[in-house]
Design a protein around this motif. Structure first.
Motif, mmCIF file in Angstrom:
data_model
loop_
_atom_site.group_PDB
_atom_site.id
_atom_site.type_symbol
_atom_site.label_atom_id
_atom_site.label_comp_id
_atom_site.label_asym_id
_atom_site.label_seq_id
_atom_site.Cartn_x
_atom_site.Cartn_y
_atom_site.Cartn_z
ATOM 1 N N TYR A 1 0.953 -1.121 -0.110
ATOM 2 C CA TYR A 1 -0.027 0.010 -0.118
ATOM 3 C C TYR A 1 0.849 1.152 0.085
ATOM 4 O O TYR A 1 0.539 2.333 -0.824
ATOM 5 C CB TYR A 1 -1.144 -0.159 1.160
ATOM 6 N N LYS A 2 1.862 1.357 0.960
ATOM 7 C CA LYS A 2 3.069 2.486 1.034
ATOM 8 C C LYS A 2 4.227 1.830 1.129
ATOM 9 O O LYS A 2 4.392 0.771 2.045
ATOM 10 C CB LYS A 2 2.487 3.235 2.089
ATOM 11 N N ILE A 3 5.181 2.688 0.570
ATOM 12 C CA ILE A 3 6.787 2.393 0.861
ATOM 13 C C ILE A 3 7.439 3.618 1.365
ATOM 14 O O ILE A 3 7.134 4.815 0.857
ATOM 15 C CB ILE A 3 7.371 1.749 -0.560
ATOM 16 N N ILE A 4 8.266 3.522 2.352
ATOM 17 C CA ILE A 4 9.108 4.793 2.802
ATOM 18 C C ILE A 4 10.409 4.281 2.939
ATOM 19 O O ILE A 4 10.862 3.235 3.280
ATOM 20 C CB ILE A 4 8.451 5.080 4.345
ATOM 21 N N SER A 5 11.342 5.318 2.443
ATOM 22 C CA SER A 5 12.777 4.976 2.575
ATOM 23 C C SER A 5 13.261 5.874 3.850
ATOM 24 O O SER A 5 13.040 7.105 3.827
ATOM 25 C CB SER A 5 13.475 5.426 1.201
ATOM 26 N N VAL A 6 14.023 5.322 4.653
ATOM 27 C CA VAL A 6 14.649 6.320 5.665
ATOM 28 C C VAL A 6 16.314 6.157 5.713
ATOM 29 O O VAL A 6 16.708 4.915 5.361
ATOM 30 C CB VAL A 6 14.195 5.419 7.188
ATOM 31 N N MET A 7 16.734 7.177 5.710
ATOM 32 C CA MET A 7 18.209 7.341 5.889
ATOM 33 C C MET A 7 18.622 7.624 7.318
ATOM 34 O O MET A 7 18.030 8.567 7.813
ATOM 35 C CB MET A 7 18.691 8.269 4.860
ATOM 36 N N ILE B 1 17.174 2.144 4.674
ATOM 37 C CA ILE B 1 16.264 1.304 5.374
ATOM 38 C C ILE B 1 14.833 1.574 4.519
ATOM 39 O O ILE B 1 14.312 2.789 4.514
ATOM 40 C CB ILE B 1 15.957 1.361 6.906
ATOM 41 N N THR B 2 14.375 0.358 3.989
ATOM 42 C CA THR B 2 12.970 0.492 3.441
ATOM 43 C C THR B 2 12.022 -0.006 4.025
ATOM 44 O O THR B 2 12.266 -1.279 4.473
ATOM 45 C CB THR B 2 13.227 -0.149 2.098
ATOM 46 N N LEU B 3 10.808 0.302 4.408
ATOM 47 C CA LEU B 3 9.624 -0.065 5.188
ATOM 48 C C LEU B 3 8.326 0.127 4.371
ATOM 49 O O LEU B 3 8.402 0.937 3.424
ATOM 50 C CB LEU B 3 9.427 1.010 6.226
ATOM 51 N N VAL B 4 7.713 -0.925 4.767
ATOM 52 C CA VAL B 4 6.475 -1.035 3.694
ATOM 53 C C VAL B 4 5.223 -1.208 4.656
ATOM 54 O O VAL B 4 5.194 -1.516 5.830
ATOM 55 C CB VAL B 4 6.335 -2.281 2.764
ATOM 56 N N LYS B 5 4.066 -0.816 3.986
ATOM 57 C CA LYS B 5 2.831 -0.987 4.857
ATOM 58 C C LYS B 5 2.000 -1.836 3.887
ATOM 59 O O LYS B 5 1.706 -1.363 2.804
ATOM 60 C CB LYS B 5 2.027 0.297 5.132
ATOM 61 N N LYS B 6 1.313 -3.021 4.301
ATOM 62 C CA LYS B 6 0.494 -3.913 3.450
ATOM 63 C C LYS B 6 -0.981 -3.360 3.208
ATOM 64 O O LYS B 6 -1.291 -3.313 1.917
ATOM 65 C CB LYS B 6 0.389 -5.350 4.020
#
Length: 152
Positions: free
Chosen positions: A104-110, A132-137
């Motif tokens: 549903y969503k993807i966020i990248s964190v540095m 770091i890549t985070l996702v939300k289903k």
């Protein structure tokens, strides 16, 4: 009389647009804060060599989940310290493997961390940058980590 109604109508439309934009901005800020918080909790678990707790923050169908089950790969994170979250951005599934199309969503964190031990890839001791890549289903799911990479 009709000019007054037109002005009132335009003001109401402008107010509605402002409220919609403000609501979107708050939701976006909340998502980014939650993704950064998840990343910090994950790295804190790794620094304590607590792979069981770290697994709670990782997407279960991804390679990273399997790697955490054999914690030798993450020994370099032992006693590490999170220094700062440098950047948090929404990301797109475009240009990523097909696997990412399901989210549903993807966020990248540095994020910048201080590490005390050299890792198996030969990354130096000191301040390191992680991507770091985070996702939300779905809209109601938690943010979970799918990728952990290092930089200069």
């Amino acid at each position: 009389m009709s000019k007054i109604f037109i002005k009132i109508g335009i003001l109401l439309i402008g107010l509605c647009l402002l409220l919609v934009f403000n609501s979107y901005k708050k939701k976006s800020t909340h998502d980014k804060e939650m993704a950064a918080q998840t990343t910090t909790f994950f790295l804190n678990s790794l620094s304590k060599s607590d792979s069981k707790s770290a697994l709670k923050y990782v997407w279960p169908d991804e390679r990273l989940y399997g790697e955490l089950k054999s914690p030798e790969r993450f020994l370099s994170f032992k006693d590490s310290k999170t220094l700062e979250v440098i950047r948090v951005n929404y990301d797109s599934a475009k240009g990523r493997p097909e696997y990412y199309q399901q989210f549903y969503k993807i966020i990248s964190v540095m994020i910048k961390i201080k590490v005390l031990y050299t890792d198996d890839a030969g990354s130096p001791v000191g301040d390191n940058i992680l991507f770091i890549t985070l996702v939300k289903k779905s809209p109601h799911s938690d943010w979970l980590i799918t990728e952990l990479g290092s930089g200069p």
